[in-house]
Design an enzyme around this catalytic site. Structure first.
Site, PDB file in Angstrom:
ATOM      1  N   SER A  68       0.802  -1.359   0.012  1.00 46.02           N
ATOM      2  CA  SER A  68      -0.097   0.036   0.250  1.00 46.02           C
ATOM      3  C   SER A  68       1.135   1.456   0.043  1.00 46.02           C
ATOM      4  CB  SER A  68      -0.652  -0.197   1.761  1.00 46.02           C
ATOM      5  OG  SER A  68      -0.198  -0.072   2.795  1.00 46.02           O
ATOM      6  N   LYS A 123       0.979   4.852   6.941  1.00 43.63           N
ATOM      7  CA  LYS A 123       0.359   5.386   5.940  1.00 43.63           C
ATOM      8  C   LYS A 123       1.475   7.138   5.754  1.00 43.63           C
ATOM      9  CE  LYS A 123      -2.310   2.247   4.953  1.00 43.63           C
ATOM     10  NZ  LYS A 123      -2.577   1.247   3.334  1.00 43.63           N
TER      11      LYS A 123
END
Length: 259
Positions: A68, A123
């Site tokens: 990701s 993230k």
């Protein structure tokens, strides 16, 4: 005439002294062994306590399990995370140490997944409390300004998807002509929405393959654990070779700064 019996006293005394000396040697050896064990145990306990202290308040190791955050971070990257920078949490309490600085837009952060706090996510922070965010055709805008995100990648773009996961956004929408009550947020088209107090909005750099704030919502600031510093080890985990962690080391990534 029979000879008088000789005294065995000196022999008995000599044997007794040798036995005593042997007993003393055994006791001393046992004492030495116990002393060595006690020193080893003390050193071990101190080392464990020091490790736990450093892990709780300074740095902790994390592994990247998914793609990701490609190309910034790769599956199989092992990171050292600075927990002191945002104020490390005191174990078993809700207390935090004073932060060196607050999280900033563009920081890569490690945090507990809001939907399952047993999992840690990595993230990029793109929205601070009070920011208004939107995305049109995959381009992120912050407070009305389109962002140039050089770290973002679209390796295998798929058609934009309408999914039920995005419905949570509706209660945070800024009511505009573009975002009315009938809005249908999707992966690449959503907002504008406002980040509430004490929360952040985080996205993966691999925007087409990242389960992030678009899907499950904001990150409470209390769940932020730290900021990755550098990659201390990396290997290709999807290799078919045996012992990939030895044979498929990404030497060029060792020591790479995370930014």
């Amino acid at each position: 005439m029979s000879e008088p019996a000789r005294s065995s006293g000196p022999i008995r005394d000599r044997l007794s002294m040798e036995q005593k000396a042997d007993v003393l040697r055994r006791v001393n050896r046992a004492g030495v062994r116990w002393s060595v064990f006690a020193e080893w145990a003390k050193s071990f306990i101190i080392a464990v306590a020091l490790f736990l202290f450093i892990r709780s308040f300074f740095v902790e190791a994390f592994k990247i399990p998914s793609g990701s955050m490609e190309r910034t971070l790769l599956p199989g990257d092992f990171l050292l995370v600075n927990k002191l920078v945002y104020g490390a949490q005191v174990p078993f309490t809700s207390l935090r140490l004073p932060a060196l600085r607050s999280p900033q837009r563009g920081d890569i952060i490690v945090f507990e997944f809001p939907k399952d706090r047993s999992k840690d996510f990595v993230k990029r922070l793109v929205g601070l409390p009070g920011d208004t965010l939107s995305m049109q055709e995959g381009v992120l805008s912050v407070n009305g300004v389109a962002q140039t995100e050089r770290y973002v990648t679209h390796p295998e773009p798929e058609p934009d998807r309408l999914e039920g996961d995005f419905r949570w956004q509706r209660e945070f929408l800024v009511r505009t002509a573009e975002a009315g009550l009938g809005a249908h947020p999707s992966r690449d088209n959503w907002g504008p929405l406002t980040v509430p107090e004490n929360s952040y909005f985080a996205l993966g750099d691999n925007r087409d393959n990242s389960q992030d704030s678009r899907y499950w919502g904001f990150v409470p600031d209390s769940l932020v654990r730290g900021r990755p510093m550098f990659v201390y080890f990396s290997y290709a985990p999807d290799s078919a070779q045996s012992f990939a962690w030895v044979t498929q080391i990404r030497w060029a990534r060792l020591g790479a700064r995370v930014q």
